[in-house]
Scaffold this motif. Structure first.
Motif, short mmCIF file in Angstrom:
data_model
loop_
_atom_site.label_atom_id
_atom_site.label_comp_id
_atom_site.label_asym_id
_atom_site.label_seq_id
_atom_site.Cartn_x
_atom_site.Cartn_y
_atom_site.Cartn_z
N TYR A 44 0.86 -1.18 0.00
CA TYR A 44 0.00 0.00 0.00
C TYR A 44 0.90 1.24 0.00
N ARG A 45 0.52 2.25 -0.77
CA ARG A 45 1.30 3.49 -0.79
C ARG A 45 0.38 4.67 -0.58
N ILE A 46 0.77 5.54 0.35
CA ILE A 46 0.03 6.77 0.63
C ILE A 46 0.92 7.94 0.27
N THR A 47 0.46 8.81 -0.63
CA THR A 47 1.19 10.02 -0.98
C THR A 47 0.48 11.21 -0.33
N LEU A 48 1.27 12.06 0.32
CA LEU A 48 0.74 13.18 1.09
C LEU A 48 1.16 14.51 0.49
N VAL A 76 -1.92 7.27 9.35
CA VAL A 76 -2.89 6.84 8.34
C VAL A 76 -3.49 5.52 8.78
N ALA A 77 -4.80 5.42 8.64
CA ALA A 77 -5.49 4.16 8.88
C ALA A 77 -6.10 3.66 7.59
N THR A 82 -2.32 0.46 10.37
CA THR A 82 -2.05 1.80 10.89
C THR A 82 -0.60 2.14 10.60
N VAL A 83 -0.38 3.31 10.02
CA VAL A 83 0.94 3.71 9.54
C VAL A 83 1.29 5.06 10.12
N TRP A 84 2.49 5.21 10.66
CA TRP A 84 2.93 6.52 11.15
C TRP A 84 4.37 6.84 10.76
N GLY A 85 4.84 6.29 9.69
CA GLY A 85 6.12 6.68 9.12
C GLY A 85 7.31 5.99 9.72
N THR A 132 -6.63 9.98 7.24
CA THR A 132 -5.34 10.54 7.63
C THR A 132 -5.51 11.53 8.77
N GLY A 133 -4.47 11.63 9.59
CA GLY A 133 -4.45 12.59 10.69
C GLY A 133 -3.01 12.84 11.11
N LEU A 134 -2.82 13.29 12.34
CA LEU A 134 -1.49 13.62 12.84
C LEU A 134 -1.11 12.65 13.96
N TYR A 135 0.15 12.24 13.95
CA TYR A 135 0.62 11.22 14.88
C TYR A 135 1.01 11.84 16.21
N ASP A 136 0.60 11.18 17.28
CA ASP A 136 0.94 11.60 18.65
C ASP A 136 2.25 10.92 19.04
#
Length: 856
Positions: A157-161, A172-173, A205-208, A260-264
Motif C-alpha cells: 500500500y502506498r500513501i502520498t501526502l 494513516v489508517a 495503521t501507519v505513522w512513518g 489521515t491525521g497527525l501522529y501523537d
C-alpha cells in the motif's frame, strides 16, 4: 470586426501549421485517455510561430519538471498518476485513487452553510494544524494519492501526502471490511482517531517510523497484531507499507476506508483537536462540536459537490466527520481484478468538469500558509477544467482561460451556467487556475501559475492553440486586463466582468491601492488586436464604476455622459485623458464594448450563476492573429518579474523592447508602434457601437464601444512605419511583418530618442543602407539582419542592392481612419438585440434586477 458567434474550426495557414509527431497521433487514437496513460507532446497544443519571439513567457513552453510525489520510486509501482481528483482506476494490476489537494480540514465544527459561496476560504472543515510548521507544514495530513499493488507474497500500500516534513508527522489508517458487513468486526480503531469505523475486520495503521496490522474476529475482539514494514520518503511525501500475505490476504471485494491525521509522538495514536492550535495540538473544536475526530482527510470521495456547485472540495467530507461517520466513504476495492492484472479506467472522467493537478517548476517550500501569499506552496498545484461533452482530439477545441475572483479558488465557476456558455456553446475547454492563492492579483507566482496550468493542459488535451480567449470575474477581470495586455499575441478575444483595471481600488486620478505599476492602462496600447467586452455594474461597492469607465471610454464627454446617465453625476465634460495621465480603449481607437448594468452591484452577476447572454457570441472562436499588419506594444518593466521569466517586452513581430529612460515618469514605459504595408491592408475604419438589452434575468444593460470595418485590401508595399517612444532598442521580425529583405525595403522611423532598431531577416550580400538619402557605410545588412542607428526625430531608411536617395512613394491608405484616431462623426452599428442602434444616453431601463442564489 468583433468576431462572429458562429462556431468553426479554421484550417491553419501554411505558415503556422505544425508537424504532428508519433506521440500526438497516439493521443488522437486514444482520445482523452492519453493523459492517464502517457501525456502527449505539448508543442502540438501550444502556440507556435515560424520565426522570432514566441508568444508569452518561456514557462508556457517549458519541459515538465521532475515531481517526486508523482514518481514511482518503488519498482512495484509503475502506473502513471491519474492527476484527476476524485478519480480511481485499475491499471495492469495496480489500484489508484487520487484525492483533492488542500482539502485537509476535517470536520465542519461550526455548522457553516455549504451553499456556493460568493467569497469563501476554500474549505468547509474547521480543523487547523499545530503551529509547528517545520513538523506539519499545515499540510502533512493532506492525502494526494492511495495505491495498492498485490504481489505473490505480500500486498503493498502506498500513501502520498501533500507534505511529509518528518516521517512520523502523519498517521494513516487503512480499515478493511473484508466481509462487507458493518455488524461484524470492530468499530474502534487502535490509537482512536475519535470516530467509529464499524465493520472493520482488519486495519493497517501507519505513522512513518512504524506500522502495524491488527485483525479482529466477528465480535470485534483483537485476534492478531503484527508489525509490518514501512518506508517513508520525505521528498516524495510517500509512506509505503508492505503486508505479508500470511498476515493479511485480501481476496475478492474488500470494503476499504482510508483516513489521515497527525501522529501523537508521546502517546502513540492520533492527535485530537483542542479549541485553538498550539505547537503540538491541532485546533478546531467548538462549543457546537467540542470533540471532533482527529481525522483531517478521507479517501474515496467521488461525489464531492465541487464538480457541480463550485463549492470547496471537502463539503461532504466535513459533513461526514462532523456526524462521526468516516465510513460513509468506505469503498469497494476489487482485489480479484487486481490479482488478474486488469485495467479499468472507467473511474476517470474524460469530459465535463474535473479538477486536475500538475507539478510546478517553482520551489516555494512544503505545504501551505494561508496567511500569506503565495498561500499554496507545494509543488503539486490544482486547477479546474471543463471539457466539452463532444470533445474529440481529432478536432481540437479552443481554450478559454477563466480567472477566479479575490477570495476565491480554482473551483469558483464549476457547474455554473457561465462555464456551460463558455465551453459547450463554443466548443472550448475552459480552465481556471488556483494561481497559488486567493489574493495574488495574477502577479509574480500567480501569473506564473496561469502559464504552468496552460502548459499542463497542453500535455493532457489536444487543443487548438490558435483559438484562445480570456475572461474573469472581479480580480479575474483584472487578470484579463493584465495578461491579455501583457501577452496579447496569446489571445483572440477577451471579456472582463466587474473587473478593476488595477490591483485594488482605483479612483482616478489617484493610482490603484495596489500600486501605480499594476494599472493596466499603462500597457493598454497592446490590446490593439484583441477586442474586449468589459462589463461593469453601476452600484459596485468593490470596483467603483469611475475606474472601469475611465479605462474604457476615458474622461471626456462620452464618459461624463455615461456616468451622468447611470449615476446622476459626471466626471468633467471634455476633460482630455492626458490631463489625468491615463489612456483608454476609446482614445486609442481599439475595438471594445463597455456594458453597464445600472442596477447591478458587485456580486449580482455571480449570484445569477455567471449567466451573461451574448458573451459566447462576443468571444466567438477566439481566433488569434499572430501576424497582424499593425502592432503597438508598450513595455512596462515595473510590471515584469524577471526572476520568474515574466518579462513582457514585445508581441507579434515586435520584440526585445528596451527603454531609453527607465526613470521617465511614475511608471516608465517604452512604446513601439509599427505598421507594415507588406500585408496589403489599409488601416481599418473605426465606427461607434451602441446597444442595450436585458439579461441575465430581468437585469437591464446599456453598451457603448468602438468597432472596425473589414479592412480594405490594397497593393502590398515593402514599407514599414515605426514610431518609437522612450525606446532605446527594438527588433522587427521581417518575415512575420510580411516584409522582404531581398527587395528594396523602406523603413520610416519617428523616434523620441536615439537608439537602435534591429531588422531580423536575411539580407542578400551587397545590400546597402541609406538614411535620409545618405549611405551608412558603417552599417552592415547581411544574412543575420541589420541594426539601424536611430536618431531622435524623423528618418527614412532604405535598404537595397543599390544606393537610394529617396524613399519610394507611399501607398494610398484610402479614406479609412487610423484606429488610434477615432473620428468625431462615428457611425452607429446595428444592434440586433434591440432591433436597431440604441444610444447609450437616455436609454430606458428595461427591467428590474432579480437576484437569486445558485443554491437555496
Amino acid at each position: 470586426m468583433i468576431p462572429s458567434p458562429a462556431r468553426h474550426r479554421p484550417v491553419l495557414p501554411a505558415r503556422t501549421t505544425r508537424a504532428v509527431g508519433l506521440t500526438a497521433l497516439l493521443a488522437l487514437a486514444l482520445g482523452f485517455a492519453a493523459p492517464q496513460a502517457e501525456a502527449q507532446d505539448a508543442a502540438d497544443s501550444l502556440p507556435g510561430v515560424t520565426s522570432g519571439q514566441r508568444p508569452g513567457p518561456d514557462v508556457l513552453y517549458a519541459d515538465e519538471p521532475a515531481a517526486p510525489q508523482l514518481a514511482n520510486h518503488d519498482p512495484r509501482f509503475s502506473a502513471p498518476t491519474l492527476r484527476v481528483s476524485g478519480a480511481e482506476a485499475y491499471v495492469a494490476g495496480e489500484y489508484l485513487y487520487t484525492d483533492h489537494l488542500y482539502d485537509d480540514f476535517g470536520a465542519d465544527t461550526d455548522g457553516g452553510a455549504s451553499s456556493a459561496p460568493v467569497v469563501g476560504d476554500g474549505h468547509e472543515g474547521n480543523l487547523s494544524y499545530p503551529t509547528d510548521r517545520d513538523r506539519y507544514a499545515d499540510n502533512a495530513a493532506d492525502l494526494v494519492e492511495f495505491r495498492i499493488v498485490p504481489g505473490q507474497d505480500a500486498v503493498t500500500y502506498r500513501i502520498t501526502l501533500g507534505a511529509l516534513p518528518e516521517p512520523d508527522a502523519t498517521i494513516v489508517a487503512v480499515a478493511l471490511d473484508t466481509d462487507r458487513d458493518e455488524d461484524t468486526g470492530t468499530s474502534q480503531l487502535p490509537g482512536d482517531p475519535g470516530a467509529p469505523f464499524p465493520g472493520t475486520d482488519e486495519v493497517i495503521t501507519v505513522w512513518g517510523t512504524g506500522a502495524e496490522h491488527v485483525a479482529f474476529d466477528a465480535d470485534g475482539d483483537e485476534i492478531a497484531s503484527n508489525s509490518v514494514d514501512v518506508e517513508a520518503d520525505l521528498a516524495a511525501g510517500q509512506l509505503t507499507v508492505t503486508v505479508p500475505r500470511d498476515v493479511s490476504d485480501p481476496r475478492g471485494t474488500v470494503r476499504t476506508t482510508v483516513a489521515t491525521g497527525l501522529y501523537d509522538r508521546d502517546g502513540g495514536g492520533w492527535l485530537l483537536p483542542g479549541d485553538a492550535p498550539d505547537s503540538e495540538t491541532p485546533g478546531g473544536a467548538s462549543p457546537l462540536l467540542p470533540d471532533p475526530p482527529g481525522i483531517f482527510n478521507l479517501a474515496f470521495r467521488f461525489d464531492e459537490e465541487i464538480l457541480t456547485d463550485g463549492v470547496p472540495p471537502d463539503v461532504e467530507q466535513a459533513r461526514a466527520l462532523a456526524d462521526g461517520e468516516p465510513t460513509r466513504f468506505a469503498h469497494d476495492i476489487d482485489f480479484a481484478k487486481l490479482d488478474a492484472g486488469d485495467t479499468d479506467r472507467s473511474g476517470v472522467p474524460t469530459t465535463g468538469t474535473m479538477v486536475r493537478l500538475f507539478p510546478s517548476r517553482l520551489d516555494l517550500g512544503p505545504g501551505q500558509d494561508r496567511d500569506s501569499f503565495p498561500a499554496f506552496l507545494g509543488q503539486l498545484q490544482p486547477y479546474s477544467v471543463y471539457v466539452p461533452e463532444d470533445y474529440d482530439p481529432a478536432d481540437p477545441p479552443g481554450l478559454t482561460l477563466n480567472m477566479h475572483s479575490l477570495g476565491q479558488h480554482h473551483f469558483q465557476y464549476n457547474g455554473s451556467e457561465g462555464v456551460r456558455q463558455l465551453g459547450e456553446e463554443r466548443y472550448h475547454v475552459v480552465a481556471t487556475p488556483l494561481a497559488r492563492g486567493t489574493d495574488g492579483w495574477y502577479q509574480h507566482e500567480a501569473e506564473y501559475d496561469v502559464f504552468e496550468m496552460w502548459n499542463d493542459l497542453a500535455r493532457q488535451l489536444r487543443l487548438d492553440p490558435d483559438r484562445v480567449t480570456m475572461t474573469g470575474y472581479s480580480m479575474g477581470g483584472y487578470a484579463t486586463y493584465r495578461l491579455g495586455g501583457r501577452y496579447p499575441d496569446l489571445v483572440g478575444t477577451a471579456m472582463t466582468v466587474v473587473g478593476p483595471p488595477g490591483d485594488g481600488i482605483w479612483l482616478p486620478p489617484a493610482p490603484p491601492t495596489g500600486g501605480a505599476e499594476t494599472l493596466s492602462n499603462h500597457w493598454l496600447e497592446n490590446t490593439r488586436n484583441v477586442p474586449y467586452l468589459n462589463i461593469a455594474t453601476a452600484e459596485d461597492e468593490l470596483v467603483p464604476i469611475i475606474g472601469p469607465t475611465v479605462h474604457n471610454v476615458g474622461t471626456g464627454a462620452l464618459a461624463d455622459g455615461l456616468l451622468t446617465d447611470v449615476l446622476g453625476e459626471g466626471i468633467g465634460v471634455g476633460q482630455p485623458d492626458e490631463a489625468v495621465g491615463f489612456t483608454s480603449f476609446e482614445e486609442l481607437g481599439h475595438r471594445y464594448r463597455y456594458r453597464v448594468y445600472p442596477l447591478g452591484e458587485h456580486f449580482t452577476i455571480a449570484l445569477l450563476d455567471y449567466d451573461l447572454p451574448g458573451s459566447a457570441a462576443f468571444l466567438g472562436d477566439g481566433a488569434v492573429d499572430r501576424d497582424p499588419p499593425h502592432v503597438t506594444f508598450a513595455s512596462v518593466p515595473a510590471a515584469d518579474d524577471a526572476d520568474l521569466g515574466l518579462v513582457a517586452d514585445g508581441a507579434y513581430w515586435v520584440s526585445d523592447i528596451t527603454l531609453a529612460d527607465r526613470d521617465a515618469g511614475d511608471v516608465p514605459k517604452g512604446v513601439v508602434d509599427a505598421f507594415s504595408h507588406g500585408h496589403g491592408q489599409q488601416r481599418p475604419e473605426t465606427f461607434r457601437h451602441t446597444d442595450a438589452g436585458v439579461g441575465p434575468a430581468a437585469l437591464a444593460w446599456t453598451e457603448v464601444g468602438l468597432d472596425w470595418a473589414e479592412p480594405v485590401e490594397t497593393e502590398p508595399a515593402n514599407l514599414l512605419e515605426v514610431e518609437l517612444t522612450n525606446t532605446a532598442a527594438a527588433t522587427i521580425d521581417l518575415a512575420r511583418a510580411a516584409l522582404d529583405p531581398e527587395r528594396e525595403l523602406t523603413i520610416e522611423v519617428v523616434a523620441g530618442d536615439d537608439g537602435e532598431l534591429t531588422l531580423d531577416g536575411a539580407f542578400p550580400a551587397g545590400t546597402q543602407v541609406t538614411r535620409d538619402g545618405e549611405q551608412l557605410s558603417d552599417v552592415t545588412a547581411d544574412a543575420d539582419g541589420v541594426r539601424l542607428p536611430v536618431t531622435a526625430g524623423e528618418s527614412v531608411f532604405v535598404l537595397g542592392p543599390v544606393e537610394q536617395t529617396a524613399a519610394p512613394g507611399r501607398p494610398d491608405d484610402g479614406p479609412g481612419h487610423r484606429p488610434d484616431q477615432p473620428p468625431a462623426d462615428t457611425r452607429t452599428a446595428a444592434t440586433p438585440a434591440t432591433g436597431g442602434g440604441a444610444g447609450l444616453l437616455g436609454v430606458a431601463l428595461l427591467g428590474a434586477a432579480v437576484l437569486f442564489r445558485r443554491r437555496a
